[in-house]
Enzyme design. Structure first.
Site, PDB file in Angstrom:
ATOM      1  CG  HIS A  73      -9.040 -16.872  14.617  1.00 39.68           C
ATOM      2  ND1 HIS A  73     -10.134 -17.051  13.786  1.00 39.68           N
ATOM      3  CD2 HIS A  73      -9.349 -17.488  15.790  1.00 39.68           C
ATOM      4  CE1 HIS A  73     -11.052 -17.757  14.432  1.00 39.68           C
ATOM      5  NE2 HIS A  73     -10.605 -18.033  15.650  1.00 39.68           N
ATOM      6  CB  CYS A  74      -9.809 -12.314  18.239  1.00 40.06           C
ATOM      7  SG  CYS A  74     -10.032 -11.911  19.982  1.00 40.06           S
TER       8      CYS A  74
END
Length: 265
Positions: free
Chosen positions: A119-120
């Protein structure tokens, strides 16, 4: 297959992405205003360099927007599992839904994502099967744009001839040194961070391993046959045409391999 828009409600992600947009806008407007156009008008650089700068900047922006709003591979609540692939599916112990193996449950987004890499917060989205190619393009064009801006900032002071025409009534001209110092600081910081990220992403694709798999050390327990790098990149980008790997405007075709990816976690 229709376009699936994915929007994550996360104030932390909004702040991170807002910072990225600020850096992009800062370079997009001030570098041409202070460096490119003045040196072009005095004949120090050809116009094609300005066109290249804007081209890279637009490709970077398109990759950023699309990576942030494209569905990364969210699984439906009632997926249709092909009869011959049931053994390659498993039950998620967090959302109690069936998912292909090598999927992962994102605690921030609250759902499972096919072949999730991580998850960025910088794009306020997960990086998964359906938007990984856009994330790679974002890393590539961000690094290219940063190098381009830093190169011209350096040339402006140490290589190009001094500008003869300077309108000191303009704010950006009066405060040029402070503006360029801030641009250089942001550029160097961005370059260092994005280089490390881009390198780890490339290694992950070549070895057919996601960031989550690396962190869980699961790959040590898996006898995974090595694929040619052309095949692993083709699976991520959805095409074997290498020129299309650099185009963020196109539609990615679904992978022509089963949901589960034979080697799984």
């Amino acid at each position: 297959m229709g376009l699936r828009i994915h929007f994550v409600v996360d104030p932390h992600g909004w702040c991170c992405m807002g910072l990225i947009v600020f850096v992009w806008l800062y370079n997009f407007f001030l570098i041409p205003k202070i460096v490119l156009f003045p040196h072009y008008e005095e004949g120090h650089i050809p116009g094609i360099l300005i066109i290249i700068f804007y081209g890279i900047a637009m490709f970077c922006l398109v990759a950023l927007v699309r990576a942030s709003i494209t569905d990364p591979g969210r699984l439906p609540e009632n997926p249709k599992i092909p009869h011959g692939e049931r053994e390659f599916w498993e039950l998620c112990n967090k959302c109690n839904l069936m998912r292909p193996k090598r999927s992962h449950h994102c605690s921030r987004c609250g759902h499972c994502v096919r072949r999730m890499d991580h998850h960025c917060p910088w794009i306020n989205n997960c990086v998964g099967e359906d938007n990984h190619w856009l994330f790679l393009q974002l890393c590539f064009y961000t690094e290219l744009l940063t190098c381009y801006a830093l190169m011209f900032s350096f040339c402006h002071y140490y290589y190009f001839l001094p500008l003869k025409k300077r309108n000191l009534d303009l704010f950006v001209v009066r405060h040029e040194l402070a503006i360029m110092r801030l641009a250089a600081f942001m550029g160097i910081t961005m370059l260092v961070g994005i280089t490390g990220l881009f390198y780890t992403q490339l290694i992950g694709i070549i070895t057919d391993t996601t960031s989550i798999e690396k962190m869980s050390n699961c790959c040590e327990e898996i006898s995974r046959p090595r694929k040619p790098w052309q095949q692993t990149f083709s699976e991520v980008f959805g095409t074997r045409w290498k020129i299309l790997w650099f185009i963020p405007f196109r539609r990615r075709q679904p992978l022509r391999v089963p949901y589960h990816f034979a080697n799984h976690v």
